[in-house]
Design an enzyme around this catalytic site. Structure first.
Site, PDB file in Angstrom:
ATOM      1  N   GLN A 121       2.034  -6.249  -3.240  1.00  0.00           N
ATOM      2  CA  GLN A 121       2.457  -6.354  -1.832  1.00  0.00           C
ATOM      3  C   GLN A 121       3.834  -5.668  -1.661  1.00  0.00           C
ATOM      4  O   GLN A 121       4.112  -4.692  -2.334  1.00  0.00           O
ATOM      5  CB  GLN A 121       2.478  -7.807  -1.351  1.00  0.00           C
ATOM      6  CG  GLN A 121       1.107  -8.412  -1.211  1.00  0.00           C
ATOM      7  CD  GLN A 121       0.657  -9.167  -2.448  1.00  0.00           C
ATOM      8  OE1 GLN A 121       1.445  -9.690  -3.214  1.00  0.00           O
ATOM      9  NE2 GLN A 121      -0.639  -9.224  -2.653  1.00  0.00           N
ATOM     10  N   THR A 145      -9.975  -4.885   0.039  1.00  0.00           N
ATOM     11  CA  THR A 145     -10.800  -5.350   1.152  1.00  0.00           C
ATOM     12  C   THR A 145     -11.607  -4.250   1.825  1.00  0.00           C
ATOM     13  O   THR A 145     -12.612  -4.529   2.473  1.00  0.00           O
ATOM     14  CB  THR A 145      -9.914  -5.999   2.226  1.00  0.00           C
ATOM     15  OG1 THR A 145      -9.026  -4.991   2.761  1.00  0.00           O
ATOM     16  CG2 THR A 145      -9.084  -7.136   1.644  1.00  0.00           C
ATOM     17  N   ARG A 197      -6.429   0.342   7.576  1.00  0.00           N
ATOM     18  CA  ARG A 197      -5.037  -0.054   7.721  1.00  0.00           C
ATOM     19  C   ARG A 197      -4.490   0.390   9.066  1.00  0.00           C
ATOM     20  O   ARG A 197      -4.869   1.428   9.602  1.00  0.00           O
ATOM     21  CB  ARG A 197      -4.197   0.564   6.599  1.00  0.00           C
ATOM     22  CG  ARG A 197      -4.571   0.035   5.220  1.00  0.00           C
ATOM     23  CD  ARG A 197      -3.790   0.726   4.114  1.00  0.00           C
ATOM     24  NE  ARG A 197      -4.244   0.248   2.804  1.00  0.00           N
ATOM     25  CZ  ARG A 197      -4.433   1.017   1.749  1.00  0.00           C
ATOM     26  NH1 ARG A 197      -4.209   2.319   1.830  1.00  0.00           N
ATOM     27  NH2 ARG A 197      -4.837   0.502   0.608  1.00  0.00           N
ATOM     28  N   ALA A 237      -4.081  -8.190  -4.241  1.00  0.00           N
ATOM     29  CA  ALA A 237      -3.384  -6.904  -4.278  1.00  0.00           C
ATOM     30  C   ALA A 237      -4.277  -5.865  -4.930  1.00  0.00           C
ATOM     31  O   ALA A 237      -5.090  -6.189  -5.798  1.00  0.00           O
ATOM     32  CB  ALA A 237      -2.084  -7.038  -5.067  1.00  0.00           C
ATOM     33  N   GLY A 238      -4.103  -4.616  -4.536  1.00  0.00           N
ATOM     34  CA  GLY A 238      -4.881  -3.558  -5.150  1.00  0.00           C
ATOM     35  C   GLY A 238      -4.047  -2.321  -5.366  1.00  0.00           C
ATOM     36  O   GLY A 238      -3.355  -1.865  -4.452  1.00  0.00           O
ATOM     37  N   HIS A 239      -4.043  -1.811  -6.591  1.00  0.00           N
ATOM     38  CA  HIS A 239      -3.345  -0.565  -6.883  1.00  0.00           C
ATOM     39  C   HIS A 239      -4.366   0.483  -7.295  1.00  0.00           C
ATOM     40  O   HIS A 239      -5.223   0.223  -8.147  1.00  0.00           O
ATOM     41  CB  HIS A 239      -2.330  -0.767  -8.015  1.00  0.00           C
ATOM     42  CG  HIS A 239      -1.149  -1.582  -7.606  1.00  0.00           C
ATOM     43  ND1 HIS A 239      -0.256  -2.122  -8.505  1.00  0.00           N
ATOM     44  CD2 HIS A 239      -0.695  -1.946  -6.385  1.00  0.00           C
ATOM     45  CE1 HIS A 239       0.686  -2.777  -7.853  1.00  0.00           C
ATOM     46  NE2 HIS A 239       0.426  -2.689  -6.567  1.00  0.00           N
ATOM     47  N   GLY A 284       1.742   2.951  -2.636  1.00  0.00           N
ATOM     48  CA  GLY A 284       1.444   3.826  -3.766  1.00  0.00           C
ATOM     49  C   GLY A 284       2.202   3.419  -5.012  1.00  0.00           C
ATOM     50  O   GLY A 284       2.514   4.252  -5.872  1.00  0.00           O
ATOM     51  N   LYS A 285       2.499   2.117  -5.118  1.00  0.00           N
ATOM     52  CA  LYS A 285       3.241   1.630  -6.285  1.00  0.00           C
ATOM     53  C   LYS A 285       2.483   1.885  -7.584  1.00  0.00           C
ATOM     54  O   LYS A 285       3.074   2.168  -8.622  1.00  0.00           O
ATOM     55  CB  LYS A 285       3.522   0.128  -6.128  1.00  0.00           C
ATOM     56  CG  LYS A 285       4.409  -0.212  -4.958  1.00  0.00           C
ATOM     57  CD  LYS A 285       4.691  -1.703  -4.857  1.00  0.00           C
ATOM     58  CE  LYS A 285       3.473  -2.524  -4.482  1.00  0.00           C
ATOM     59  NZ  LYS A 285       2.930  -2.202  -3.149  1.00  0.00           N
ATOM     60  N   GLY A 286       1.143   1.762  -7.519  1.00  0.00           N
ATOM     61  CA  GLY A 286       0.333   1.962  -8.719  1.00  0.00           C
ATOM     62  C   GLY A 286       0.549   3.319  -9.337  1.00  0.00           C
ATOM     63  O   GLY A 286       0.682   3.458 -10.552  1.00  0.00           O
ATOM     64  N   ASP A 320       0.823  -1.219   0.000  1.00  0.00           N
ATOM     65  CA  ASP A 320       0.000   0.000   0.000  1.00  0.00           C
ATOM     66  C   ASP A 320       0.854   1.266   0.000  1.00  0.00           C
ATOM     67  O   ASP A 320       0.439   2.308   0.487  1.00  0.00           O
ATOM     68  CB  ASP A 320      -0.958   0.029   1.205  1.00  0.00           C
ATOM     69  CG  ASP A 320      -1.769  -1.245   1.334  1.00  0.00           C
ATOM     70  OD1 ASP A 320      -2.385  -1.641   0.325  1.00  0.00           O
ATOM     71  OD2 ASP A 320      -1.778  -1.858   2.418  1.00  0.00           O
TER      72      ASP A 320
END
Length: 428
Positions: free
Chosen positions: A223, A300, A304, A39-41, A15-17, A13
């Site tokens: 991740q 999800t 966090r 995973a979520g971006h 901020g890779k996206g 989480d």
């Protein structure tokens, strides 16, 4: 060599996206090399948010090749949902390629994930229950079903029955659960196979040809380092290798073909799920960070856990992945703080250490050694040059680089593409 790996340095989480999306403007190809739909971006473009799960973050650039590598565990249902959602928003999805060697997430993986987590009770890992771990387990156990199996109708029917017989036995004996229906699964997944077949190819050959041709390629991890199956806070980890070395096995690229590694560092720390978190703030500071940063899981929706930056963790990530420079994200979230802290070492049993203990028992009792910085107390979201940042912000960033021994490459001061400061102009 024009190959760049983007990897997370903390618990995900980071901020890779956004960083991948920004650099993808220069890239010919963006590759996802591990993880799954857990995973979520989140990528923001012109004020619009795109929440990506299996899609590589280069999907928003027309003409950019987007590859889902063999190291990804592939959920066809999620993939097709994302395809439909993108098409409805006018995004071209014709340039997606799926590895024929990627393993397929099946219904029994999701069910066993949920039942297994429930069985752990108070010792739960904090899994997203999307079947990721069980799919990787079957891969290692050599009973997995790959994409190439799925799109071969005869082969899939045979393998599905064989594996499901085993899984139904386990469901009954271990979980006292009713069996899954073979015919229903077969029909559902045959439908998926027909729809994904046009996207499937040998991505190993494709990517190596791209590298050899001098194409600019971004490798995107899901991740992050502290969730790596070997190097993270085991067992509270994911089931794959988010570190840069994961590219080699997850995309079929030799180590010597990796050019540069960028480590994404959130300006503070967060994590989702269970496990030690040395700098966690279970107080008003943690609540303020969570509220200011809208820190809730992309996939999800879970709140966090939040805390101050742990520079020991980032230094460790730099060692493991050979990180050349940092992309520091969410610096703007700290705009409103009077003072900001950074963990630069740990104290344990009267000793000062800076390494990451393998033992969770030890890691759980370390006391962070903090350095305190005066906040800058001004809006930095419109700043585009490093020199224009407040003096106190630069002091914080430069100390981060000094402690972690990783140079500054990119500074993000907001979610949108243009809210980005480039320090290292030679990432590609």
């Amino acid at each position: 060599m024009s190959t760049v790996v983007i990897t997370g340095t903390q618990w995900g989480d980071e901020g890779k996206g956004k960083i991948v999306d920004y650099l993808a403007a220069q890239a010919d190809t963006v590759v996802r090399y591990q993880g799954g739909s857990n995973a979520g971006h989140t990528v923001s473009v012109n004020g619009e948010e795109y929440k990506l799960r299996l899609m590589p973050s280069g999907i928003l650039y027309k003409g950019t090749l987007c590859v889902i590598g063999n190291g990804v565990v592939f959920d066809p249902q999620v993939f097709l949902e994302e395809i439909d959602a993108m098409k409805k928003r006018g995004v071209d999805t014709s340039n997606i390629r799926i590895s024929n060697r990627a393993h397929v997430v099946m219904p029994w993986h999701k069910l066993c994930d949920e039942l297994g987590e429930n069985l752990r009770g108070e010792n739960k890992i904090g899994t997203t229950k999307r079947g990721i771990g069980p799919c990787y387990m079957d891969k290692a156990d050599r009973v997995g079903i790959r994409v190439c199996d799925l799109i071969d109708r005869e082969d899939f029917a045979e393998k599905c029955r064989e594996v499901l017989d085993q899984k139904n036995f386990l469901l009954k004996q271990i979980y006292n659960h009713e069996p899954l229906n073979y015919e229903e699964i077969l029909k559902e997944y045959e439908g998926y196979a027909e729809k994904i077949a046009p996207y499937v190819c040998d991505t190993i050959t494709l990517l190596n040809e791209e590298v050899d041709a001098g194409k600019k390629i971004l490798f995107e991890g899901a991740q992050a380092t502290m969730l790596d199956i070997d190097y993270g806070t085991y067992p509270y980890v994911t089931a794959s290798h988010p570190i840069s070395g994961g590219v080699c096995v997850g995309a079929g690229i030799a180590p010597k073909k990796i050019g540069k590694v960028v480590g994404v560092v959130k300006a503070y720390c967060t994590r989702v799920g269970e496990g030690p978190f040395p700098t966690e703030q279970l107080n008003e500071i943690g609540d303020k960070i969570r509220t200011a940063g809208h820190e809730f899981g992309t996939v999800t929706g879970r709140p966090r856990r939040t805390g101050w930056l742990d520079a020991c963790v980032v230094k460790y990530a730099g060692q493991l992945s050979g990180i050349d420079c940092m992309a520091v994200t969410r610096l703007d979230i700290l705009d409103g703080f009077d003072e900001i802290k950074m963990c630069t070492a740990y104290e344990v049993d009267g000793k000062i250490i800076s390494d990451i203990p393998a033992s969770l028992k030890v890691l759980a009792k370390v006391k962070p050694v903090y350095e305190t910085f005066t906040g800058w107390k001004e809006d930095i979201s419109n700043i585009r040059n490093y020199a224009d940042l407040p003096v106190n912000a630069k002091k914080y960033l430069e100390r981060m680089a000094e402690v972690t021994k990783i140079s500054l490459g990119i500074i993000s001061v907001g979610p949108n593409r243009d809210q980005t400061i480039i320090v290292d102009k030679n990432i590609f």
